[in-house]
Design a protein around this motif. Sequence first.
Motif, PDB file in Angstrom:
ATOM      1  N   VAL A 197       0.830  -1.195   0.000  1.00 33.01           N
ATOM      2  CA  VAL A 197       0.000   0.000   0.000  1.00 33.01           C
ATOM      3  C   VAL A 197       0.879   1.265   0.000  1.00 33.01           C
ATOM      4  N   GLN A 198       1.995   1.186   0.762  1.00 31.86           N
ATOM      5  CA  GLN A 198       2.898   2.338   0.760  1.00 31.86           C
ATOM      6  C   GLN A 198       3.458   2.588  -0.643  1.00 31.86           C
ATOM      7  N   MET A 199       3.826   1.480  -1.319  1.00 35.88           N
ATOM      8  CA  MET A 199       4.355   1.637  -2.683  1.00 35.88           C
ATOM      9  C   MET A 199       3.273   2.177  -3.609  1.00 35.88           C
ATOM     10  N   GLN A 200       2.094   1.628  -3.453  1.00 40.23           N
ATOM     11  CA  GLN A 200       1.007   2.101  -4.302  1.00 40.23           C
ATOM     12  C   GLN A 200       0.762   3.593  -4.072  1.00 40.23           C
ATOM     13  N   LYS A 201       0.810   3.983  -2.807  1.00 41.21           N
ATOM     14  CA  LYS A 201       0.606   5.400  -2.493  1.00 41.21           C
ATOM     15  C   LYS A 201       1.657   6.249  -3.173  1.00 41.21           C
ATOM     16  N   ALA A 202       2.908   5.777  -3.082  1.00 40.98           N
ATOM     17  CA  ALA A 202       3.992   6.552  -3.695  1.00 40.98           C
ATOM     18  C   ALA A 202       3.748   6.702  -5.195  1.00 40.98           C
ATOM     19  N   VAL A 203       3.281   5.626  -5.805  1.00 41.28           N
ATOM     20  CA  VAL A 203       3.038   5.659  -7.238  1.00 41.28           C
ATOM     21  C   VAL A 203       1.864   6.595  -7.573  1.00 41.28           C
ATOM     22  N   THR A 204       0.771   6.451  -6.848  1.00 42.49           N
ATOM     23  CA  THR A 204      -0.364   7.320  -7.173  1.00 42.49           C
ATOM     24  C   THR A 204      -0.040   8.780  -6.878  1.00 42.49           C
ATOM     25  N   ARG A 205       0.747   9.004  -5.833  1.00 41.22           N
ATOM     26  CA  ARG A 205       1.154  10.378  -5.548  1.00 41.22           C
ATOM     27  C   ARG A 205       1.978  10.929  -6.720  1.00 41.22           C
ATOM     28  N   ASP A 206       2.833  10.064  -7.220  1.00 38.39           N
ATOM     29  CA  ASP A 206       3.690  10.484  -8.325  1.00 38.39           C
ATOM     30  C   ASP A 206       2.863  10.763  -9.594  1.00 38.39           C
ATOM     31  N   VAL A 207       1.858   9.934  -9.814  1.00 40.90           N
ATOM     32  CA  VAL A 207       0.964  10.167 -10.954  1.00 40.90           C
ATOM     33  C   VAL A 207       0.266  11.513 -10.767  1.00 40.90           C
ATOM     34  N   HIS A 208      -0.183  11.742  -9.542  1.00 35.57           N
ATOM     35  CA  HIS A 208      -0.853  12.996  -9.239  1.00 35.57           C
ATOM     36  C   HIS A 208       0.071  14.191  -9.503  1.00 35.57           C
ATOM     37  N   LYS A 209       1.327  14.043  -9.063  1.00 38.84           N
ATOM     38  CA  LYS A 209       2.290  15.137  -9.282  1.00 38.84           C
ATOM     39  C   LYS A 209       2.517  15.355 -10.771  1.00 38.84           C
ATOM     40  N   MET A 210       2.504  14.279 -11.521  1.00 39.60           N
ATOM     41  CA  MET A 210       2.691  14.437 -12.959  1.00 39.60           C
ATOM     42  C   MET A 210       1.518  15.206 -13.557  1.00 39.60           C
ATOM     43  N   LYS A 211       0.312  14.846 -13.136  1.00 35.45           N
ATOM     44  CA  LYS A 211      -0.857  15.579 -13.625  1.00 35.45           C
ATOM     45  C   LYS A 211      -0.756  17.054 -13.280  1.00 35.45           C
ATOM     46  N   ALA A 212      -0.177  17.319 -12.117  1.00 33.67           N
ATOM     47  CA  ALA A 212      -0.122  18.709 -11.663  1.00 33.67           C
ATOM     48  C   ALA A 212       1.045  19.479 -12.262  1.00 33.67           C
ATOM     49  N   PHE A 213       2.195  18.853 -12.355  1.00 30.24           N
ATOM     50  CA  PHE A 213       3.405  19.617 -12.641  1.00 30.24           C
ATOM     51  C   PHE A 213       3.923  19.508 -14.065  1.00 30.24           C
ATOM     52  N   VAL A 214       3.254  18.754 -14.903  1.00 29.42           N
ATOM     53  CA  VAL A 214       3.647  18.811 -16.310  1.00 29.42           C
ATOM     54  C   VAL A 214       3.312  20.201 -16.810  1.00 29.42           C
ATOM     55  N   ARG A 215       4.290  20.842 -17.465  1.00 28.13           N
ATOM     56  CA  ARG A 215       4.041  22.173 -18.022  1.00 28.13           C
ATOM     57  C   ARG A 215       4.250  22.099 -19.529  1.00 28.13           C
ATOM     58  N   PHE A 216       3.170  22.249 -20.261  1.00 27.93           N
ATOM     59  CA  PHE A 216       3.320  22.217 -21.706  1.00 27.93           C
ATOM     60  C   PHE A 216       3.875  23.526 -22.234  1.00 27.93           C
ATOM     61  N   ARG A 217       4.692  23.398 -23.268  1.00 28.87           N
ATOM     62  CA  ARG A 217       5.161  24.581 -23.981  1.00 28.87           C
ATOM     63  C   ARG A 217       4.690  24.474 -25.417  1.00 28.87           C
ATOM     64  N   LYS A 218       4.236  25.582 -25.911  1.00 24.44           N
ATOM     65  CA  LYS A 218       3.708  25.547 -27.262  1.00 24.44           C
ATOM     66  C   LYS A 218       4.873  25.522 -28.239  1.00 24.44           C
ATOM     67  N   VAL A 219       4.837  24.553 -29.176  1.00 25.34           N
ATOM     68  CA  VAL A 219       5.939  24.484 -30.128  1.00 25.34           C
ATOM     69  C   VAL A 219       5.502  24.797 -31.546  1.00 25.34           C
ATOM     70  N   SER A 220       4.191  24.735 -31.813  1.00 24.18           N
ATOM     71  CA  SER A 220       3.751  25.204 -33.124  1.00 24.18           C
ATOM     72  C   SER A 220       2.295  25.602 -33.065  1.00 24.18           C
ATOM     73  N   ASP A 221       1.898  26.448 -34.033  1.00 21.92           N
ATOM     74  CA  ASP A 221       0.574  27.023 -33.987  1.00 21.92           C
ATOM     75  C   ASP A 221      -0.435  26.229 -34.791  1.00 21.92           C
ATOM     76  N   ASN A 222       0.045  25.649 -35.872  1.00 22.17           N
ATOM     77  CA  ASN A 222      -0.891  25.038 -36.789  1.00 22.17           C
ATOM     78  C   ASN A 222      -0.381  23.681 -37.289  1.00 22.17           C
ATOM     79  N   PRO A 223      -0.863  22.603 -36.755  1.00 23.60           N
ATOM     80  CA  PRO A 223      -1.843  22.501 -35.684  1.00 23.60           C
ATOM     81  C   PRO A 223      -1.198  22.858 -34.342  1.00 23.60           C
TER      82      PRO A 223
END
Lengths: 446, 460
Positions: free
Chosen positions: B107-133
């Motif tokens: 459960v501790q490992m699972q928690k660490a993993v889900t926390r990490d998934v959560h952090k990824m959802k939160a801290f991924v920062r997209f940068r725009k690399v092209s307009d079209n598309p």
Amino acid sequence: MLRKQTASGKRAAQRRIRATTSNRTRHLAMDVQDKLTILADAAKYDASCASSGSKGTRPGSKIGSTEGMGICHSYTPDGRCVSLLKILLTNYCIYDCQYCVNRISSDTPRARFTVDEVVSLTMEFYKRNYIEGLFLSSGIIQTSDYTMEQLIEVARRLRVDQHFGGYIHLKTIPNASSALIEQAGRWADRLSVNIELPTESDLVQLAPEKNKPQIVGTMTGIREKIDETTQEKKSGFKPPRFAPAGQSTQMIVGATPTPDLEILKTASELYTGQRLRRVYYSAYSPIPHADARLPGQSPPMVREHRLYQADWLMRFYGFDANEIVTESDSNLSLDMDPKLAWAIANRHFFPVDVNRASREELLRIPGIGVRSVDRILVIRRYQSLRCSDLRKLRVAWNRTKWFVQAADHNPGLASLDKLDLGKQAKPKTTQLMLFDAAQSAVSGEV
Amino acid sequence: MQTIFIDSYDRWRTEARRLITMDVHPSDVQWQSNAEQPSLFDDDLLPQPDCKHGFSVPRKFLELAKNVACHRSDARWSILYRTLWRILNQHRELLNITTDDDVYQLVQMQKAVTRDVHKMKAFVRFRKVSDNPESFMAWHRPDHRIVRLAAPFFARRFRGMNWSIFTPDESVAWDQSELQYGPGVPASAVSSEDALEELWKTYYASTFNPARVKVAMMKREMPVRHWATLPETDLIPELLQRAPTRVDQMIETQEGFGQTAAHFMPTERSLESLSDAAGRCTACDLCHDANQLVFGEGPANAKIVLIGEQPGDLEDIQGKPFVGPAGQLLDECLAAAGIDRTTVYVTNTVKHFKFTRLDKRRLHKKPDSREIFACRPWLEAELEEIQPDVIVCLGATPAQALLGRDFRITRSRGKRLQTEWCKQTVATWHPAAVLRMPDQSRRHQMQEQLVGDLRMAVGE
Ligand code: SF4
């Protein structure tokens, strides 16, 4: 006449935005930066920042979802999370609420976003995964209805033109017509009406243009509409969405001498009467250009923290406002959490046996949260619990141990009778309490 | 004792099923991780009941195993196997006993993993690399191997745009129809520019309340190891450093007055009683330095009310409005517009003179919004008494007091606007503004406009 001018101003802004769509991003940055500084700054005193309570994705949305609600995308050094783009449409206001930096008599710099600017900002920030959505509020310009219309227009355009499926929280403007509230609820996930101050007399004193019946009236309107929508859904219809994440409110604490008991009673009324999802407490914090009638001191953060804890006890632990406040001056104890304070005042109730007690009784043990209680109830079907088990459940053992009986632990009446039990059981440093304070704004768990 | 090399969840699942059916005790197997690459989860997760050696595993366990497989710990495969074995051989409900050592660890490992998934959802920062598309890119460094756990979330949320996320172990791309996984890349491979980041930082800095500093809390929720990919974190040191001064300033710049003129209002209202009461007004600080109060002047039945900003030096000395140079110019303009000054009520937005001293001279200083606000009840009371047909605001101060702070004289001069006091409210230049204009021809033009506006205001 006045309205016409703003309409023409708006058209000019639209033209400007259209003209620059090719290089929209860079242009947006240049145009909007100054306004953003002012209008985000003005909104930061609003405590309701969380995105929560909306499930499922809006049909037809291309960008944005409300799954995984409550994602905090950043934290500022004040320990608060950034999950929504929280801004005002404008900080011009015709009202003069003394606790508010935007009141008409304040010398604060003013700005006003166009609808398009807010729409672009929200979309561009969202696409970069900076935010979960928009929390939009506004000073009152011209009339309540006019202001409300503008807020709705932002939300409508996000949903209809941009196919935005992220979270939208609109702060309704006091006095806005019910037809407008209805529209707002269609596009927004959550609506809020700020109760502002805990009692009617606080309002008279500091927000003369606002009054409680009016505020509560607006809440009732929203609640009825939410109920209606749920009813229709139950009977198999598909009514248009209406504020699926419910409504919340904010109360400013510490701007007047009103004690915690009154504050909690008002909150409890709102939870039962209006079925609010959340009451946010915002410790009155010094604002630039503050009115001379307000306390010029740093906010009583511990008090805010205690109120969140008490609030949590009312919502999830079955406590009543009257029993939580144990101090004789009708305030929560500042150096002890309200659950511990209650336990100290009600020692005859303890020790509670984790292997036998009911859920309600378990919930009253200091240091044990709702989730731990539910786990205890599952585990004890298979085996009886010992101290080590409780520790693994991460209960706050130093607090809990005095009040709990386990297979290998019985604190006995002797220790419960100790006069200085409160001192022994409470956390050692106030540092720790402050550290917890921001967390409790999110969870409030005690 | 047998040793088994595992490179993926699927491989572990196959091996575990084989060992269980052969009834191999956990202590007889050694599990070793290869440099693993978790494979897709989308093939069937449940060990299908084997015809010969049928057994079924609680769905809950498979959920848990799927998450734990993404954890970096080498011990995960053996704990998973031991737990599986115990579930099947000792206790079907083992997973409910969250205090059991094996379950606890998983459960501790699972928690660490889900926390990490959560952090990824939160801290991924997209940068725009092209307009079209519209295409976006992000680099992120998760603690565990969670790209495949998190990617579907991003696909649902950012359905209508192209994006890719790179991590050191693995990458994933979405082209608006399907997810594609690829090898990992270093941070340097990803664009580090997006003009919008400046705007985001602006927002971040403005939303921080310096009166509530809680750094430990921030670090706990936003671990420092993620800061490198979060543009706004650059600002933190400076924000913190400036916080105490900002709070002091906030407290120092307290403003507003305990009272407004409303506090000094007489119960019996007439122009005389009002002017009398205003003489005793101390709602704001201006009364202390000025010589005397300058109230409005003119007949109570006036059809026209002219409102200036505040009394000037001469007005303050004589106690009458518009008697100085600006007053003389106003008289001229009124005459040119065919208006008899004695039929007009003339007053000011603020009733006391505000000035700074320079040597012996007293220099006019604009009243601020607090003073205007404090004094406004006098003006409102005057207007209520007179009930004029026309109000002429001379300059921005009275116009803003009556029409809102949004009002710009340059934009809306000479327009007839409705206010709650009067159907025809017109704003025009203040005579003093005309006098101060250095450019001769412009001054002349402004004066013409002032006369024109006056004429227009009293016209039908
Ligand atoms: S300026 Fe106005 S509000 Fe201030 S003291 Fe004078 S009359 Fe009163």
